[in-house]
Each structure stands twice: as C-alpha cells, then as structure tokens.
Design a protein around this motif. Structure first.
Motif, PDB file in Angstrom:
ATOM      1  N   LYS A 264       0.875  -1.187   0.025  1.00 44.16           N
ATOM      2  CA  LYS A 264       0.115  -0.045   0.023  1.00 44.16           C
ATOM      3  C   LYS A 264       0.850   1.117  -0.036  1.00 44.16           C
ATOM      4  O   LYS A 264       0.650   2.232  -0.735  1.00 44.16           O
ATOM      5  N   ASP A 265       1.972   1.221   0.734  1.00 39.84           N
ATOM      6  CA  ASP A 265       2.828   2.598   0.612  1.00 39.84           C
ATOM      7  C   ASP A 265       3.968   2.469  -0.635  1.00 39.84           C
ATOM      8  O   ASP A 265       4.388   3.422  -0.844  1.00 39.84           O
ATOM      9  N   VAL A 271       6.723   6.901  -6.904  1.00 42.40           N
ATOM     10  CA  VAL A 271       6.659   8.151  -7.277  1.00 42.40           C
ATOM     11  C   VAL A 271       7.582   9.153  -6.779  1.00 42.40           C
ATOM     12  O   VAL A 271       8.030  10.079  -7.789  1.00 42.40           O
ATOM     13  N   GLU A 272       7.868   9.173  -5.701  1.00 42.41           N
ATOM     14  CA  GLU A 272       8.928  10.041  -4.903  1.00 42.41           C
ATOM     15  C   GLU A 272      10.262   9.839  -5.492  1.00 42.41           C
ATOM     16  O   GLU A 272      11.074  10.742  -5.654  1.00 42.41           O
ATOM     17  N   GLU A 273      10.626   8.380  -5.843  1.00 43.71           N
ATOM     18  CA  GLU A 273      11.965   8.153  -6.239  1.00 43.71           C
ATOM     19  C   GLU A 273      12.163   8.328  -7.674  1.00 43.71           C
ATOM     20  O   GLU A 273      13.054   8.860  -8.133  1.00 43.71           O
ATOM     21  N   ARG A 274      11.084   8.133  -8.467  1.00 48.14           N
ATOM     22  CA  ARG A 274      11.425   8.147 -10.046  1.00 48.14           C
ATOM     23  C   ARG A 274      10.231   8.579 -10.770  1.00 48.14           C
ATOM     24  O   ARG A 274      10.291   8.724 -12.121  1.00 48.14           O
ATOM     25  N   GLY A 275       9.174   9.158 -10.273  1.00 54.70           N
ATOM     26  CA  GLY A 275       8.162   9.918 -10.927  1.00 54.70           C
ATOM     27  C   GLY A 275       7.122   9.079 -11.376  1.00 54.70           C
ATOM     28  O   GLY A 275       6.188   9.560 -12.176  1.00 54.70           O
ATOM     29  N   THR A 276       7.205   7.937 -11.252  1.00 54.24           N
ATOM     30  CA  THR A 276       5.822   7.135 -11.711  1.00 54.24           C
ATOM     31  C   THR A 276       5.806   5.905 -10.783  1.00 54.24           C
ATOM     32  O   THR A 276       6.833   5.260  -9.899  1.00 54.24           O
ATOM     33  N   HIS A 277       4.593   5.221 -10.585  1.00 48.75           N
ATOM     34  CA  HIS A 277       4.230   4.190  -9.940  1.00 48.75           C
ATOM     35  C   HIS A 277       4.528   3.098 -10.373  1.00 48.75           C
ATOM     36  O   HIS A 277       4.228   1.840  -9.635  1.00 48.75           O
ATOM     37  N   LYS A 278       4.868   2.839 -11.619  1.00 47.76           N
ATOM     38  CA  LYS A 278       5.172   1.509 -12.323  1.00 47.76           C
ATOM     39  C   LYS A 278       6.555   1.163 -12.043  1.00 47.76           C
ATOM     40  O   LYS A 278       7.588   1.608 -12.654  1.00 47.76           O
ATOM     41  N   PHE A 279       6.703  -0.093 -11.415  1.00 46.80           N
ATOM     42  CA  PHE A 279       7.904  -0.470 -10.734  1.00 46.80           C
ATOM     43  C   PHE A 279       8.793  -0.985 -11.952  1.00 46.80           C
ATOM     44  O   PHE A 279       9.939  -0.491 -11.921  1.00 46.80           O
ATOM     45  N   TRP A 280       8.420  -1.629 -12.961  1.00 46.50           N
ATOM     46  CA  TRP A 280       9.219  -2.287 -13.679  1.00 46.50           C
ATOM     47  C   TRP A 280       9.551  -1.355 -14.919  1.00 46.50           C
ATOM     48  O   TRP A 280      10.382  -1.650 -15.874  1.00 46.50           O
TER      49      TRP A 280
END
Length: 472
Positions: A264-265, A271-280
């Motif tokens: 959930k976190d 997004v904070e690290e790379r600007g997107t929530h898409k991990f791969w």
C-alpha cells in the motif's frame, strides 16, 4: 525470330536446364557429404536417422492415414481408354537432425492437418524409432513434428546461473535440451506444487540463490514445514531474508500484514523516487527493491478446514492478504512464490491460485492435483501429465511448467539443473550483508488529548458527533 531459329534454340534451352538441374543436385550432394564428414559420430548417427525417415516417408504416410486420394482423379481414363488408378497425394516433408532426435516439418494438404498428425503420433514414434513424438502447428499450412530419441530428461546438467543484468529465474532443460527460465518482469506470481521429496524446496532455494547477490532484491520467507524456522530448510539462509517465520498462522498473519502495508505504501515511494508508480519501468533499486516472498507449504497459513472461532478468523485474514499480494504485487515489485504439496482450493484459495501466472508442478498422484497447479488443459496433454512421473528413482528434479513466455499456454517438462545441496545455503548466507528491511513502519496512533487517558490507553482521534436535533 523465325520458327526455324526457335526450333534450333529449344534443344539448347533444354540442355542448359538439364545442366542447371544436375549442377544444383551435385551442389546439394556435395554440401551434404561435406557436413557429414565434418560432423561428430553422434551427429552422423542423427543425420542417417533423418535421411532414413525422409526416404521412407512416401511409403509410411499412406499407411498411417497421412495421405489422401485426389478426388479429381477418380474415374479418369488412360490413353488406352481404361480406368486409371486415382492419384494419392502425400504431404511434403523436410526432416532435420537434432541433438535430441529428429524434427520434421510437414506441409499440410486438404484433410491432413495438425489433428491428423497428432492422431498418428504414436505410429510415427514407432516407425521412426523415437521414444515420444510431439506435434505443434508452426504456421498456416505447416506442422512441426518433434521425435525424441531416448529421454533427454535423464541427462543431468549443471544449473545455469543468470547474469546480473538478467531478471529471470532459471529452471533447467526441457526434452529438447533447451534451457528454460521464468522472466520476472511483470510477473504476477508462481505456484509450485508436487509431492514431498521431488525438489520443490530445492528449486525455490536455487531461485533465492540466483538473486541473493543483488542489493536491489530482498526476501521474505514463510517456512510452513517447521514450527521453529531455525531448524528447517530455510533456517540456514534466514540471515539473507528480512524475516523468516515458521508454520504458526498467527505469526504469519503479523508478517503478511507488514507485507500488505509495504504494498500500500509502495506507489508513493516509487513516485517520490522515479516519478512513476510503475515498478518495472525503471526496475528494482536499493531504495525500492524487488521483494520476493517464498511461502513453502503455504497451506499451513490458508487452510481453514477443521478450524473455528479466532483460529478460523486468523487464517481467513491470511487468505485475504495472500490474495492482495497475488493481485497487486505484479505492478509494484512484490512477487509471491507459493509452494504446497497439493494446490487444490482447500489448500490454496482459487482467488490466490488463479492470479499466479506461472505454474510449476512436480510429480503428483492424481490428475486433479496436476490440474490445480497447471490448469484444466493438462488433462488433454497426457505426455506432460505430472501424475505419470511418480518415480523417485528417475524423476526427482523433474517438473512440468506452464505460463512461461513462448509456450503459448501449453506445457513443458523440465529437468532442474544440478545443484550442490550442501554449498547452496552457504552461498546464500555469504550475501547476508546485502539484507535490508524495507517494510515501512506502522502508522503512529493519534491520541485524542481531550479523551480520558488516565489508564494509559491510546485511542484514535475521532470527530465529536453532533447530537442536537434539527428544529422544524
């Protein structure tokens, strides 16, 4: 050009055509002889096998139902006015030698397609001197027949470790001696079923070892085989994992709660690290690593049979959280690997099982158990049914896999690469310095200072309810 000149050129054209055909045939013969001379004795054996099959094909095909009478030639007359025999059409075939046997590509004709070739598979295997024959459709009008000589799955080869830049889980070689690996990108999860003693845990330990030397991968381990994980199969590798728990459903519940909280976190952290929530899209990093969850004998955490009251509630809660991991983990870099002896709905809920993309099944006693791990299609694939592999003398380390890219929804038998059972835990433990706990801390409890906290209990902050009635 006069007609006389044209008649004079005709023999020349015929001669040139004949010379060209002879040259073409001679060139093919020369290439075949050259390849035969350069080949090893084993390769020559396979080449002679392929030539024999190709030479005998026109006699064999009509006898196994792979030829058809041309309806257009029935009842025709020859030059003497007598009824001529109709023409029998035989599919064209090209046969190639392979290390594991022979490969034939058949060009289909009307009423002779992939289904007819599959029906004749047993007869073809006997006629060609093969252990088994497997048939698949290559393209429109082309059918591939693979004849396996002997049993390549009896051959033991070393386990192939992936390169650091490869995001795969290696498995072993298939009947055609090709190495098979499971790609990790966008993978929803893996289910591993099978009887005890055939290699489920060893394969999962190999997967852990193949990723353990990467700082951008972390592990969570649920060892359902033992009450004290220090003395189980996973105890020696526990120093590389964020945590290791035993078969207690309540302890597992606490750790599953933490993993769900990580899920959930994770979008906000990505997004904070790379600007997107898409991990791969950018892949694992040390800040947001790939988290691999191994649940060995997971039925101990999810089977509610015989439970009542609080115990049943705990296990049902485990089921819900395992379902959350299976459904939401793919896009967020949390991969669940669920292993159990029997993956029926009572051991592993269908809401979890049906969301796991890859199925791996070691030998089982019944086709029902095989279907639970591999899907209903395995009932139609008798050659790959793992219920026919229950022989510890020869099939320890042999499994059936589905869901791997390239199989097209079909099944493949795998001989897991040879592993050193004694050195494997030591190698994983040597990478313990790369372990990091990436599970976020639980949200703090907000205390309502206006409430009575004399007993020292903290209560969540709530908005006071307005009890006044509205006036008319």
């Amino acid at each position: 050009m006069s007609s006389t000149d044209a008649l004079g050129l005709a023999p020349l054209v015929m001669i040139l055509t004949l010379v060209g055909l002879v040259a073409w045939g001679a060139a093919r013969l020369f290439i075949a002889i050259y390849r035969y001379i350069r080949a090893t004795p084993f390769q020559r054996l396979r080449m002679r096998h392929a030539w024999r099959i190709s030479r005998q094909w026109k006699r064999l095909a009509p006898n196994v139902g792979l030829a058809r009478v041309d309806e257009n030639t029935k009842g025709r007359k020859d030059w003497q006015g007598k009824t001529a025999k109709p023409i029998t059409v035989v599919p064209k075939v090209k046969v190639f030698p392979e290390p594991w046997g022979i490969r034939a590509v058949v060009k289909t004709i009307p009423k002779v397609g992939v289904e007819e070739v599959e029906k004749a598979g047993g007869w073809l295997a006997d006629a060609w001197g093969c252990e088994t024959v497997e048939v698949k459709r290559l393209a429109a009008g082309l059918v591939e027949v693979r004849g396996i000589v002997g049993n390549p799955l009896d051959e033991h080869v070393p386990y192939e470790w992936p390169a650091v830049d490869q995001w795969v889980l290696p498995m072993g070689h298939n009947p055609w001696m090709r190495q098979v690996a499971i790609p990790l990108r966008q993978l929803s999860g893996i289910k591993v079923g099978g009887l005890p003693g055939f290699g489920k845990t060893m394969l999962m330990l190999a997967w852990m070892a193949s990723l353990s030397n990467r700082a951008n991968v972390q592990f969570a381990i649920f060892d359902g085989k033992t009450s004290d994980p220090r003395y189980g199969d996973w105890g020696e590798v526990g120093s590389r994992a964020m945590f290791v728990v035993g078969d207690n459903p309540e302890t597992a519940n606490q750790r599953l709660t933490e993993l769900v909280r990580l899920l959930k976190d994770r979008p906000a952290a990505l997004v904070e690290e790379r600007g997107t929530h898409k991990f791969w899209k950018h892949g694992p990093t040390e800040a947001n690593p790939l988290v691999v969850i191994f649940m060995d004998e997971c039925h101990n955490y999810s089977d509610v049979k015989g439970l009542t009251g609080k115990d049943k509630q705990v296990v049902e809660n485990n089921q819900r959280m395992m379902q959350t991991i299976a459904k939401e983990g793919r896009a967020l870099g949390v991969l669940g690997v669920f292993g159990t002896q029997k993956q029926t709905a009572d051991a592993l809920p269908t809401a979890v099982r049906d969301n796991l993309e890859v199925g791996v099944c070691f030998p089982v006693f019944t086709t029902d158990a095989a279907e639970a791990a591999l899907g209903p299609g395995i009932r139609k694939d008798e050659a790959n049914d793992p219920s026919g592999l229950v022989d510890k003398d020869s099939n320890v380390g042999v499994c059936v896999v589905t869901g791997v890219p390239g199989l097209g929804g079909r099944y493949d038998r795998i001989r897991v690469g040879d592993l050193d059972e004694d050195q494997l835990p030591g190698f994983i433990a040597s990478t313990a310095h790369l372990r990091r706990d990436v599970i976020p801390a639980a949200a703090p409890t907000i205390v309502d200072v206006s409430a009575d906290t004399s007993a020292g209990a903290s209560v969540p902050l709530q908005k006071k309810t307005n009890t006044r009635r509205k006036t008319a």
